[in-house]
Scaffold this motif. Structure first.
Motif, PDB file in Angstrom:
ATOM      1  N   ALA A   1       0.838  -1.204   0.000  1.00 31.27           N
ATOM      2  CA  ALA A   1       0.000   0.000   0.000  1.00 31.27           C
ATOM      3  C   ALA A   1       0.871   1.251   0.000  1.00 31.27           C
ATOM      4  CB  ALA A   1      -0.929  -0.005   1.211  1.00 31.27           C
ATOM      5  N   GLY A   2       2.006   1.187   0.706  1.00 30.05           N
ATOM      6  CA  GLY A   2       2.944   2.303   0.704  1.00 30.05           C
ATOM      7  C   GLY A   2       3.506   2.568  -0.678  1.00 30.05           C
ATOM      8  N   ILE A   3       3.848   1.491  -1.406  1.00 29.17           N
ATOM      9  CA  ILE A   3       4.349   1.645  -2.769  1.00 29.17           C
ATOM     10  C   ILE A   3       3.285   2.295  -3.646  1.00 29.17           C
ATOM     11  CG2 ILE A   3       5.070   0.388  -4.831  1.00 29.17           C
ATOM     12  CD1 ILE A   3       6.395  -1.656  -2.999  1.00 29.17           C
ATOM     13  N   MET A   4       2.045   1.839  -3.514  1.00 24.27           N
ATOM     14  CA  MET A   4       0.961   2.413  -4.319  1.00 24.27           C
ATOM     15  C   MET A   4       0.701   3.858  -3.925  1.00 24.27           C
ATOM     16  SD  MET A   4      -1.693  -0.766  -4.784  1.00 24.27           S
ATOM     17  CE  MET A   4      -2.456   0.024  -6.204  1.00 24.27           C
ATOM     18  N   SER A   5       0.861   4.173  -2.645  1.00 21.30           N
ATOM     19  CA  SER A   5       0.633   5.549  -2.203  1.00 21.30           C
ATOM     20  C   SER A   5       1.658   6.491  -2.804  1.00 21.30           C
ATOM     21  CB  SER A   5       0.667   5.631  -0.673  1.00 21.30           C
ATOM     22  OG  SER A   5       1.987   5.480  -0.171  1.00 21.30           O
ATOM     23  N   VAL A   6       2.903   6.017  -2.925  1.00 18.00           N
ATOM     24  CA  VAL A   6       3.939   6.836  -3.557  1.00 18.00           C
ATOM     25  C   VAL A   6       3.554   7.139  -4.997  1.00 18.00           C
ATOM     26  CG1 VAL A   6       6.325   6.865  -4.328  1.00 18.00           C
ATOM     27  CG2 VAL A   6       5.790   5.985  -2.069  1.00 18.00           C
ATOM     28  N   ALA A   7       3.104   6.100  -5.703  1.00 17.75           N
ATOM     29  CA  ALA A   7       2.727   6.278  -7.108  1.00 17.75           C
ATOM     30  C   ALA A   7       1.532   7.208  -7.248  1.00 17.75           C
ATOM     31  CB  ALA A   7       2.407   4.923  -7.729  1.00 17.75           C
ATOM     32  N   MET A   8       0.505   7.008  -6.422  1.00 13.07           N
ATOM     33  CA  MET A   8      -0.704   7.820  -6.533  1.00 13.07           C
ATOM     34  C   MET A   8      -0.420   9.274  -6.194  1.00 13.07           C
ATOM     35  SD  MET A   8      -3.470   5.102  -4.959  1.00 13.07           S
ATOM     36  CE  MET A   8      -4.947   6.044  -5.363  1.00 13.07           C
ATOM     37  N   SER A   9       0.423   9.504  -5.205  1.00  7.43           N
ATOM     38  CA  SER A   9       0.756  10.870  -4.820  1.00  7.43           C
ATOM     39  C   SER A   9       1.453  11.605  -5.960  1.00  7.43           C
ATOM     40  CB  SER A   9       1.651  10.851  -3.575  1.00  7.43           C
ATOM     41  OG  SER A   9       2.114  12.143  -3.288  1.00  7.43           O
ATOM     42  N   SER A  10       2.459  10.966  -6.563  1.00 11.67           N
ATOM     43  CA  SER A  10       3.197  11.603  -7.650  1.00 11.67           C
ATOM     44  C   SER A  10       2.288  11.881  -8.847  1.00 11.67           C
ATOM     45  CB  SER A  10       4.365  10.708  -8.089  1.00 11.67           C
ATOM     46  OG  SER A  10       5.289  10.530  -7.040  1.00 11.67           O
TER      47      SER A  10
END
Length: 492
Positions: free
Chosen positions: A327-336
């Motif tokens: 979820a952290g990896i996906m959060s990085v992607a979604m934020s960018s």
């Protein structure tokens, strides 16, 4: 390989759906383009600070920085010190100009100094380079998700990109910023959880990490030796890193937009400098995870450094914690991606469409067009990311997309610095200078990357070199133009 548990999949699904719904709800009271793109200039400094951090942290950062420490040492801490110095320079030199009047984009400052064509030129450079760079960053999220979850690249891209687009479309910048804050804490929690698990499974815990790292000098931070071709050299980090941060945080609308959402200059400065301090701590955490991974795998060789952290997530982390990290990896992607979509739509709406159509003053119309362009860029990034999967890794197109900001930043930063340094330079001088720097830096990067010429400087110096070329060419153009005008006056 260990398959994801039902708990992992549930955590990931709850995160993605929850963030999408919350971000959409945050935009329920949008009223005009100022609110949509600048959150009515009412964002608290701490939210802007954390949003800046989340925006500049990509999946490539989350995955690659631990890989850097695994294969090397902690030299990147020097780089973050340069990032902080660059932010301080931006806060002192450029930020005051953004808060004189009601600027809505970074490139309006160029219009105030040089003219409308300079603004449009810089904005178009931003639109092209940011679209390419953000497309490849969205594609990058598919790599660890494909490895860990097992779904095809295109599915990972569509799921991540579509959910991000939904809350960005409805929520505007306010939703982007507040969701960024949540996402930052999620991916940091994932990194901390990974480190805790590593310290539990490595014999001796932290002492075991030190015992494995010290003989190879992997805890080294300062590199006094080296030269302009070496990224770990301390001057590359401090000076090259400072100019890179001045460009990325001083003239890139992706970051500047967040600071323009602050209520005043003082709050924007707190957000910017605070983000620099926090980035030093964040990079240190990622690097320490990389050193711990080295101790855990005992120096095992991997095909690429970017495989190391995802492999541990899948093989070495317990159920539940694994889901948190993914979820952290996906959060990085979604934020960018959310930040990129909103800033691209902002630049196109406010720098180009509004002035060219003559409808900048029509609040309702500009709000509708802002949303339409948000949808447009969301689709562009998703389609662009899917297209990259059909291009073999390492080909020129992929390499250009990954590094495109490095050879355009200097030209843009130099344009702003030219306006500060030279009183004689006008719009024509600025455009010629920025275009020259971008062409020269593109040629330098390509010649070094593809072996046409020997490596002269590391890419971290590109912002400084490009800025120097821009200022030099701009001042020379202004001087020549002034001399020609003087000759005409003399002979007439």
């Amino acid at each position: 390989m260990t398959a994801l548990s039902a708990l992992d999949l549930t955590l990931i699904a709850v995160y993605v759906v929850g963030v999408t719904l919350w971000g959409t709800w945050l935009g329920r009271r949008q009223k005009d383009s100022r609110d949509y793109f600048l959150a009515d200039r009412a964002m608290p400094w701490w939210a802007v600070c954390f949003s800046i951090i989340a925006t500049e942290t990509s999946v490539l950062t989350f995955i690659s920085v631990p890989g850097t420490a695994y294969t090397g040492d902690l030299w990147m801490v020097q780089l973050t010190a340069g990032y902080l110095l660059g932010r301080i320079a931006v806060a002192a030199v450029l930020l005051p100009g953004y808060f004189r009047g009601e600027l809505a984009t970074a490139y309006q400052l160029l219009e105030k100094r040089f003219g409308v064509l300079a603004r449009r030129f810089a904005s178009m450079i931003f639109l092209v380079t940011r679209s390419l760079a953000s497309s490849i960053r969205l594609f990058a999220i598919a790599i660890p998700i494909h490895l860990i979850i097992g779904i095809p690249y295109w599915q990972a891209i569509v799921i991540t990109g579509s959910c991000t687009l939904i809350y960005t479309y409805f929520g505007g910048l306010r939703a982007v910023v507040y969701v960024d804050v949540l996402q930052m804490f999620i991916y940091l929690s994932g990194a901390i959880a990974a480190l805790i698990v590593l310290l539990q499974v490595i014999p001796g815990g932290w002492s075991g990490v030190v015992a494995a790292a010290e003989p190879l000098d992997k805890l080294r931070v300062i590199h006094l030796g080296g030269g302009f071709r070496d990224a770990p050299w301390i001057l590359t980090g401090l000076i090259g890193g400072a100019f890179l941060a001045m460009a990325s945080h001083g003239v890139d609308h992706l970051i500047v937009q967040r600071m323009l959402a602050s209520p005043n200059l003082r709050e924007a400065r707190k957000a910017l400098i605070g983000s620099g301090i926090f980035i030093m701590a964040q990079f240190t955490l990622f690097l320490v995870v990389g050193v711990a991974l080295y101790a855990y795998y005992q120096g095992r060789a991997f095909a690429t450094p970017d495989e190391i952290f995802p492999t541990f997530i899948l093989e070495g982390m317990p159920a539940g914690v694994r889901g948190l990290v993914i979820a952290g990896i996906m959060s990085v992607a979604m934020s960018s991606e959310a930040s990129a979509i909103n800033s691209l739509a902002s630049a196109l709406t406010l720098d180009l469409y509004g002035p060219l159509s003559g409808r900048s003053g029509e609040a309702d119309h500009m709000f509708r067009m802002g949303r339409l362009f948000t949808l447009f860029f969301g689709v562009v990034l998703i389609v662009g990311a899917i297209a990259f999967q059909f291009i073999q890794q390492g080909t020129p197109v992929v390499l250009i997309a990954l590094n495109i900001a490095s050879f355009t930043y200097g030209g843009l930063l130099g344009g702003f610095l030219l306006g500060v340094i030279s009183r004689k330079a006008d719009q024509k001088d600025a455009i010629i200078a920025m275009a020259t720097a971008i062409v020269v830096m593109t040629g330098l990067w390509a010649s070094q990357t593809f072996g046409v010429t020997p490596r002269l400087v590391d890419g971290l110096w590109f912002s400084l070199v490009g800025s120097a070329i821009t200022v030099a060419v701009g001042m020379a153009s202004a001087s020549i133009r002034g001399s020609d005008a003087q000759k005409l006056r003399t002979t007439s």
